[in-house]
Scaffold this motif. Structure first.
Motif: not given
Length: 82
Positions: A12-20, A29-31, A54-55
């Motif tokens: 889920d690329e959009p979701g992953l970029w939202s997390v980044k 902040a914890p993830v 790069d996360m």
């Protein structure tokens, strides 16, 4: 190694970029990632996908049963702790 095991990985690329984006807006902040754990490859693949974007790679809580010669070392290098 992972690229030879899999033809494709769907994210889920959009979701992953939202997390980044949230990580950048809230440093420190914890993830928490919660893989489905269908296999031991789940958390290794997650770490690989995050690294390629790069996360920060997560620390992985692993059971003592995975602290075995050779594989235990590989898991530790990938962020596991026992």
């Amino acid at each position: 190694l992972l690229t030879t095991l899999f033809n494709a990985v769907y994210l889920d690329e959009p979701g992953l970029w939202s997390v980044k984006r949230l990580m950048l807006e809230n440093p420190g902040a914890p993830v928490i990632y919660v893989p489905t754990h269908k296999s031991h490859v789940d958390y290794l693949l997650l770490s690989f996908c995050l690294f390629c974007r790069d996360m920060n790679c997560p620390h992985i809580a692993a059971g003592d049963n995975l602290s075995i010669p050779l594989l235990g070392t590989v898991f530790r290098l990938c962020g596991a702790f026992f």
